[in-house]
Design a protein around this motif. Structure first.
Motif, mmCIF file in Angstrom:
data_model
loop_
_atom_site.group_PDB
_atom_site.id
_atom_site.type_symbol
_atom_site.label_atom_id
_atom_site.label_comp_id
_atom_site.label_asym_id
_atom_site.label_seq_id
_atom_site.Cartn_x
_atom_site.Cartn_y
_atom_site.Cartn_z
ATOM 1 N N THR A 29 0.816 -1.061 0.136
ATOM 2 C CA THR A 29 0.064 -0.059 -0.073
ATOM 3 C C THR A 29 0.852 1.115 -0.019
ATOM 4 O O THR A 29 0.715 2.191 -0.608
ATOM 5 C CB THR A 29 -0.902 -0.145 1.277
ATOM 6 N N LYS A 30 1.910 1.361 0.943
ATOM 7 C CA LYS A 30 2.902 2.489 0.997
ATOM 8 C C LYS A 30 3.427 2.687 -0.437
ATOM 9 O O LYS A 30 3.583 3.802 -0.851
ATOM 10 C CB LYS A 30 3.848 2.253 1.987
ATOM 11 N N TRP A 31 3.944 1.485 -0.889
ATOM 12 C CA TRP A 31 4.658 1.748 -2.321
ATOM 13 C C TRP A 31 3.658 2.204 -3.565
ATOM 14 O O TRP A 31 3.865 3.057 -4.145
ATOM 15 C CB TRP A 31 4.982 0.367 -2.769
ATOM 16 N N ARG A 32 2.623 1.609 -3.607
ATOM 17 C CA ARG A 32 1.604 1.984 -4.354
ATOM 18 C C ARG A 32 1.299 3.754 -4.221
ATOM 19 O O ARG A 32 1.205 4.428 -5.275
ATOM 20 C CB ARG A 32 0.111 1.426 -4.434
ATOM 21 N N VAL A 33 1.054 4.097 -2.917
ATOM 22 C CA VAL A 33 0.708 5.405 -2.601
ATOM 23 C C VAL A 33 1.981 6.512 -3.180
ATOM 24 O O VAL A 33 1.849 7.425 -3.829
ATOM 25 C CB VAL A 33 0.372 5.728 -1.230
ATOM 26 N N ALA A 34 3.150 5.748 -2.978
ATOM 27 C CA ALA A 34 4.300 6.437 -3.086
ATOM 28 C C ALA A 34 4.662 6.730 -4.829
ATOM 29 O O ALA A 34 4.744 7.853 -5.434
ATOM 30 C CB ALA A 34 5.619 5.926 -2.493
ATOM 31 N N VAL A 35 4.128 5.598 -5.501
ATOM 32 C CA VAL A 35 4.296 5.703 -7.008
ATOM 33 C C VAL A 35 3.235 6.497 -7.637
ATOM 34 O O VAL A 35 3.367 7.332 -8.423
ATOM 35 C CB VAL A 35 4.316 4.253 -7.770
ATOM 36 N N ASP A 36 1.936 6.531 -7.058
ATOM 37 C CA ASP A 36 1.011 7.323 -7.392
ATOM 38 C C ASP A 36 1.395 8.791 -7.314
ATOM 39 O O ASP A 36 1.219 9.500 -8.216
ATOM 40 C CB ASP A 36 -0.378 6.967 -6.810
ATOM 41 N N ARG A 37 1.853 9.177 -6.253
ATOM 42 C CA ARG A 37 2.234 10.581 -6.067
ATOM 43 C C ARG A 37 3.482 10.985 -6.888
ATOM 44 O O ARG A 37 3.542 12.109 -7.308
ATOM 45 C CB ARG A 37 2.631 10.861 -4.644
ATOM 46 N N ALA A 38 4.441 10.133 -7.088
ATOM 47 C CA ALA A 38 5.564 10.649 -8.090
ATOM 48 C C ALA A 38 5.211 10.681 -9.492
ATOM 49 O O ALA A 38 5.758 11.562 -10.041
ATOM 50 C CB ALA A 38 6.698 9.448 -7.819
ATOM 51 N N LEU A 39 4.242 9.910 -9.658
ATOM 52 C CA LEU A 39 3.858 9.965 -11.259
ATOM 53 C C LEU A 39 2.809 11.040 -11.647
ATOM 54 O O LEU A 39 2.313 11.004 -12.822
ATOM 55 C CB LEU A 39 3.607 8.535 -11.573
ATOM 56 N N ALA A 40 2.140 11.232 -10.399
ATOM 57 C CA ALA A 40 0.880 12.318 -10.702
ATOM 58 C C ALA A 40 1.317 13.381 -11.738
ATOM 59 O O ALA A 40 0.459 13.974 -12.618
ATOM 60 C CB ALA A 40 0.390 12.815 -9.786
ATOM 61 N N PRO A 41 2.423 14.036 -11.693
ATOM 62 C CA PRO A 41 2.882 15.233 -12.581
ATOM 63 C C PRO A 41 2.887 14.446 -14.054
ATOM 64 O O PRO A 41 2.817 15.383 -14.749
ATOM 65 C CB PRO A 41 4.053 15.638 -12.184
ATOM 66 N N LEU A 42 2.998 13.369 -14.244
ATOM 67 C CA LEU A 42 3.056 12.734 -15.710
ATOM 68 C C LEU A 42 1.620 12.258 -16.090
ATOM 69 O O LEU A 42 1.375 11.921 -17.475
ATOM 70 C CB LEU A 42 3.997 11.548 -15.699
ATOM 71 N N GLY A 43 0.683 12.547 -15.212
ATOM 72 C CA GLY A 43 -0.574 11.968 -15.535
ATOM 73 C C GLY A 43 -0.782 10.533 -15.260
ATOM 74 O O GLY A 43 -1.683 9.918 -16.041
#
Length: 167
Positions: free
Chosen positions: A19-33
């Motif tokens: 769950t932590k990993w998914r949230v971290a990746v979601d946040r990191a990739l949000a600027p790329l949409g």
């Protein structure tokens, strides 16, 4: 009878880390949409495409661990965004092959760089991406992922494995 261990179970820790990993990746990739699930599909296509493969949606689902219906939904959304090309499989008229478009390759390259930076930060306590402890963790996680989900379970003590539907 075994005692319940004190503290969190391995299953709970794997779930929390996931769950932590998914949230971290979601946040990191949000600027790329992109979302974590979209990244998983794009990065997998990138890796498979380097060898010239155009995997089917089913093969990509097997590779990523995502449900085939979800892969289909993701592929359609990524196709609409111009990142993925879906074409009929010449060997199976029911199947669809997937490949990155030129724009998909560019966006995926940027996303992979972002995720590698994230990995460097999150794996620093284990010596980084190339550290011995990280390699050991990868080996242990791979062993757990190799356990089939459909293996029969032992019946709990006192519960009969013979279940009857008759009353």
């Amino acid at each position: 009878m075994s005692e319940t261990p004190a503290g969190p179970t391995p299953g709970f820790l794997v779930w929390r880390l996931s769950t932590k990993w998914r949230v971290a990746v979601d946040r990191a990739l949000a600027p790329l949409g992109l979302t974590h699930a979209q990244y998983s599909l794009l990065a997998s296509l990138h890796g498979m495409g380097r060898s010239g493969a155009r995997p089917s949606q089913r093969r990509l689902a097997d590779h990523t661990g995502l449900e085939p219906l979800y892969v289909s939904k993701l592929a359609r959304a990524l196709e609409a965004a111009g990142l993925v090309e879906r074409t009929p499989d010449p060997a199976d008229t029911r199947a669809v092959q997937l490949a990155l478009t030129a724009e998909g390759r560019e966006v995926t390259g940027r996303a992979i760089a972002v995720v590698h930076q994230l990995l460097d930060r999150l794996l620093a306590p284990l010596g980084g991406r190339d550290g011995a402890r990280t390699r050991a963790l990868v080996d242990e996680l791979t062993a757990l992922l190799d356990v089939p989900l459909d293996a029969p379970l032992d019946s709990p003590a006192g519960v009969s494995a013979d279940v009857s539907t008759e009353e």
